[in-house]
Design an enzyme around this catalytic site. Sequence first.
Site, PDB file in Angstrom:
ATOM      1  N   CYS A   1      59.583 -18.601 -39.410  1.00 16.69           N
ATOM      2  CA  CYS A   1      60.410 -19.206 -38.367  1.00 16.69           C
ATOM      3  C   CYS A   1      61.704 -19.781 -38.913  1.00 16.69           C
ATOM      4  CB  CYS A   1      59.626 -20.275 -37.610  1.00 16.69           C
ATOM      5  SG  CYS A   1      59.226 -21.725 -38.617  1.00 16.69           S
ATOM      6  N   GLY A   2      61.724 -20.073 -40.212  1.00 15.29           N
ATOM      7  CA  GLY A   2      62.950 -20.618 -40.802  1.00 15.29           C
ATOM      8  C   GLY A   2      62.759 -21.907 -41.571  1.00 15.29           C
TER       9      GLY A   2
END
Length: 243
Positions: free
Chosen positions: A239-240
Amino acid sequence: MVQCMTLPAPASPAELDLDALNRAFESATPQDILRWAIKTFPTGLAQTSSFSIPVTLHMLYKELCPKQPVPVIFLDTLHHFPETLETVERAVERYDLNLHVYQAQGADSREEFVARYGSELWRRDIDRFHHLTKVEPLQRALEGISVKAWVTGRRRDQSATRRNMPILEEDSDGRLKINPLANWTQKDLWTYVYYNDVIYNPLHDKGYASIGDEPLTTPVQAGEPERAGRWRGSAKTECGIHI
């Protein structure tokens, strides 16, 4: 057991010999690693949790029980499954958590998020969606509660992108990221859950092996990797917040 030394809290991971510590911790239990973290960071230690299978949270609050409860950070993306939010409530009740909830700026509900950022942002711009709902709120959380080191529940066997993950690593802002379950397998995880009566997201009983946002998560079929149900049909693997 790895010896837990009482150390002055380092200002940054640069003051620690991460290579030596990682070599020592390869044969350590998650509890040993967490004991070291509690001793080394008497203040400034936090735990992030998606409340999927909160094993490290259980260890911190039921097994190790530090004098100062470790803050738990939950990123409420406003797009979670109802079962996820129910699991958070159950965990708060069982563990009496020092819980800190962070959301996208300017939105307190999914409807407000849509009004501010548009509908189905995850389809139009997945990276911006994750920046708004996870990356920026996490940075705000880590700064807001003055975190020096934070604990995750990631494991090496979850995906190819995590296969070489160290137990201790420096994040992009110079904080220490601690992955005490790095060496555990999925079987190890569920064995601990069974023998310690750890609460978990009931979606796991419905075929969801890895649980994220409702619009972006599907059940996993027999033989598929654990995280195959995340961002299905795309090349995205994280997701980061862990990149």
